[in-house]
Design a protein around this motif. Structure first.
Motif, mmCIF file in Angstrom:
data_model
loop_
_atom_site.group_PDB
_atom_site.id
_atom_site.type_symbol
_atom_site.label_atom_id
_atom_site.label_comp_id
_atom_site.label_asym_id
_atom_site.label_seq_id
_atom_site.Cartn_x
_atom_site.Cartn_y
_atom_site.Cartn_z
ATOM 1 N N GLY A 120 0.917 -1.196 0.001
ATOM 2 C CA GLY A 120 -0.062 -0.109 -0.076
ATOM 3 C C GLY A 120 0.808 1.229 -0.181
ATOM 4 N N LEU A 121 -0.017 2.445 0.403
ATOM 5 C CA LEU A 121 1.083 3.766 0.259
ATOM 6 C C LEU A 121 1.378 4.305 1.310
ATOM 7 C CD1 LEU A 121 1.914 5.757 -1.954
ATOM 8 C CD2 LEU A 121 -0.504 6.698 -1.805
ATOM 9 N N ASN A 122 2.538 4.631 1.735
ATOM 10 C CA ASN A 122 2.806 5.353 3.142
ATOM 11 C C ASN A 122 3.866 6.205 2.819
ATOM 12 O OD1 ASN A 122 5.439 3.780 3.004
ATOM 13 N ND2 ASN A 122 4.284 2.012 3.324
ATOM 14 N N LEU A 123 4.308 6.994 3.877
ATOM 15 C CA LEU A 123 5.410 8.131 3.717
ATOM 16 C C LEU A 123 6.778 7.611 3.189
ATOM 17 C CD1 LEU A 123 4.614 10.194 6.841
ATOM 18 C CD2 LEU A 123 3.715 10.434 4.474
ATOM 19 N N TYR A 124 7.018 6.481 3.553
ATOM 20 C CA TYR A 124 8.314 6.006 3.020
ATOM 21 C C TYR A 124 8.418 5.581 1.634
ATOM 22 C CZ TYR A 124 12.314 2.794 2.684
ATOM 23 O OH TYR A 124 13.358 2.201 2.420
ATOM 24 N N ASN A 125 7.380 4.879 1.059
ATOM 25 C CA ASN A 125 7.119 4.621 -0.437
ATOM 26 C C ASN A 125 7.024 5.844 -1.173
ATOM 27 O OD1 ASN A 125 4.535 4.185 -0.131
ATOM 28 N ND2 ASN A 125 4.721 2.005 -0.090
ATOM 29 N N GLY A 126 5.974 6.823 -0.477
ATOM 30 C CA GLY A 126 5.356 7.737 -1.330
ATOM 31 C C GLY A 126 6.611 8.888 -1.846
ATOM 32 N N THR A 127 7.356 8.942 -0.821
ATOM 33 C CA THR A 127 8.458 9.927 -1.361
ATOM 34 C C THR A 127 9.319 9.206 -2.743
ATOM 35 O OG1 THR A 127 8.855 10.438 0.839
ATOM 36 C CG2 THR A 127 10.815 10.922 -0.753
ATOM 37 N N LYS A 128 9.366 7.567 -2.761
ATOM 38 C CA LYS A 128 10.167 7.048 -3.710
ATOM 39 C C LYS A 128 9.293 7.176 -5.081
ATOM 40 C CE LYS A 128 12.805 3.617 -0.727
ATOM 41 N NZ LYS A 128 12.720 2.106 -0.700
ATOM 42 N N PHE A 129 8.144 7.185 -4.772
ATOM 43 C CA PHE A 129 7.308 7.275 -5.949
ATOM 44 C C PHE A 129 7.459 8.740 -6.647
ATOM 45 C CE2 PHE A 129 4.735 3.541 -4.292
ATOM 46 C CZ PHE A 129 4.968 2.548 -5.454
ATOM 47 N N TYR A 130 7.321 9.521 -5.847
ATOM 48 C CA TYR A 130 7.342 11.200 -6.098
ATOM 49 C C TYR A 130 8.780 11.313 -6.705
ATOM 50 C CZ TYR A 130 6.500 16.081 -6.195
ATOM 51 O OH TYR A 130 6.446 17.305 -6.566
ATOM 52 N N THR A 131 9.775 10.967 -6.286
ATOM 53 C CA THR A 131 11.072 11.197 -6.686
ATOM 54 C C THR A 131 11.292 10.549 -8.358
ATOM 55 O OG1 THR A 131 11.819 10.959 -4.622
ATOM 56 C CG2 THR A 131 13.477 10.786 -6.468
ATOM 57 N N PHE A 132 10.658 9.389 -8.317
ATOM 58 C CA PHE A 132 10.610 8.612 -9.676
ATOM 59 C C PHE A 132 9.944 9.748 -10.674
ATOM 60 C CE2 PHE A 132 7.969 6.793 -12.945
ATOM 61 C CZ PHE A 132 8.873 6.268 -13.858
ATOM 62 N N SER A 133 8.688 10.124 -10.230
ATOM 63 C CA SER A 133 8.119 11.131 -11.246
ATOM 64 C C SER A 133 9.111 12.401 -11.413
ATOM 65 C CB SER A 133 6.678 11.697 -10.618
ATOM 66 O OG SER A 133 6.320 12.513 -11.209
ATOM 67 N N LEU A 134 9.907 12.869 -10.743
ATOM 68 C CA LEU A 134 10.771 14.018 -11.094
ATOM 69 C C LEU A 134 11.584 13.432 -11.965
ATOM 70 C CD1 LEU A 134 11.379 15.691 -7.578
ATOM 71 C CD2 LEU A 134 9.967 16.536 -9.315
ATOM 72 N N TYR A 135 12.165 12.374 -11.782
ATOM 73 C CA TYR A 135 13.207 11.844 -12.541
ATOM 74 C C TYR A 135 12.781 11.690 -14.189
ATOM 75 C CZ TYR A 135 16.293 8.419 -14.789
ATOM 76 O OH TYR A 135 17.230 7.815 -15.711
ATOM 77 N N TRP A 136 11.475 11.215 -14.124
ATOM 78 C CA TRP A 136 10.914 10.848 -15.404
ATOM 79 C C TRP A 136 10.586 12.036 -16.235
ATOM 80 C CZ3 TRP A 136 11.096 6.544 -17.681
ATOM 81 C CH2 TRP A 136 10.432 6.229 -19.084
ATOM 82 N N HIS A 137 10.057 13.301 -15.483
ATOM 83 C CA HIS A 137 9.676 14.449 -16.107
ATOM 84 C C HIS A 137 11.105 14.994 -16.440
ATOM 85 C CE1 HIS A 137 5.573 14.549 -15.322
ATOM 86 N NE2 HIS A 137 5.747 14.753 -13.878
ATOM 87 N N PHE A 138 12.349 14.811 -15.853
ATOM 88 C CA PHE A 138 13.520 15.484 -16.243
ATOM 89 C C PHE A 138 13.890 14.795 -17.640
ATOM 90 C CE2 PHE A 138 18.243 14.733 -16.664
ATOM 91 C CZ PHE A 138 18.665 15.750 -16.387
ATOM 92 N N ILE A 139 13.870 13.334 -17.853
ATOM 93 C CA ILE A 139 14.355 12.674 -19.023
ATOM 94 C C ILE A 139 13.274 12.984 -20.209
ATOM 95 C CG2 ILE A 139 15.558 10.956 -18.030
ATOM 96 C CD1 ILE A 139 13.426 9.048 -18.291
#
Length: 208
Positions: free
Chosen positions: A171-190
């Motif tokens: 499920g979603l929690n504060l630990y993996n929520g940050t990881k998902f959001y960080t991936f999104s930043l990376y994807w927007h960058f590329i």
């Protein structure tokens, strides 16, 4: 704060990616990483522009004749659409809807995979035409720039695939929520880098 704490849509933070000190540190660190990546690609762009259409006598290749703009346009639409689906995923992250977030991230991964497959097809076609990596300084600069971006796309696909499967039952929690959001930043960058590649390498290359 317990990073694995269970939330409801009502108690979920408005900005889960920065809800804890650890998350804030990761957030800042990742922006610094993207700054370094920006310098890397700026260097590759400068090298490509300096070596564009440069080759030995009888080289026989020019950007106007070589590049296939319709194919590259399709690739661009795929990657830009994947950026949009990533935005949808982050919308559902902020609204604590784990299943819909996973769905849109899966669609993002599929679009990214389609883009990468077309890029491999493009490279194979160019090699078949005799435009190989060691053909000239120009070809080396082209494959290094576009190939480095493709490598970053592949890293992103591995990253999001691991995130989806590793967290499918958590499920979603504060630990993996940050990881998902960080991936999104990376994807927007590329995605942004590809827009520059499409404009500087392909569009300006064909138009002249």
């Amino acid at each position: 704060m317990d990073l694995n704490k269970k939330f409801t849509p009502e108690t979920w933070p408005d900005h889960p990616e920065r809800a804890t000190l650890e998350a804030k540190n990761k957030f800042v660190g990742f922006w610094l990483f993207l700054g370094g990546e920006t310098v890397l690609f700026a260097t590759l762009f400068a090298t490509y522009l300096a070596l564009k259409n440069k080759g030995p006598s009888g080289f026989g290749f020019s950007t106007q004749e070589l590049y296939q703009l319709p194919l590259v346009f399709v690739m661009t639409m795929l990657l830009l659409t994947s950026s949009l689906t990533s935005v949808y995923a982050m919308y559902h992250l902020k609204n604590y809807n784990f299943k819909k977030m996973q769905l849109w991230l899966g669609i993002t991964a599929l679009l990214g995979l389609a883009f990468l497959m077309l890029e491999v097809y493009e490279f194979v076609h160019y090699v078949g035409e005799g435009f190989t990596f060691d053909n000239s300084a120009f070809s080396s600069a082209f494959y290094t720039l576009v190939g480095t971006h493709g490598f970053h796309v592949a890293i992103g696909l591995v990253w999001i695939t691991l995130l989806i499967f590793r967290n499918s039952k958590r499920g979603l929690n504060l630990y993996n929520g940050t990881k998902f959001y960080t991936f999104s930043l990376y994807w927007h960058f590329i995605d942004v880098v590809w827009v520059f590649i499409f404009t500087v390498v392909y569009l300006m290359g064909v138009i002249g």
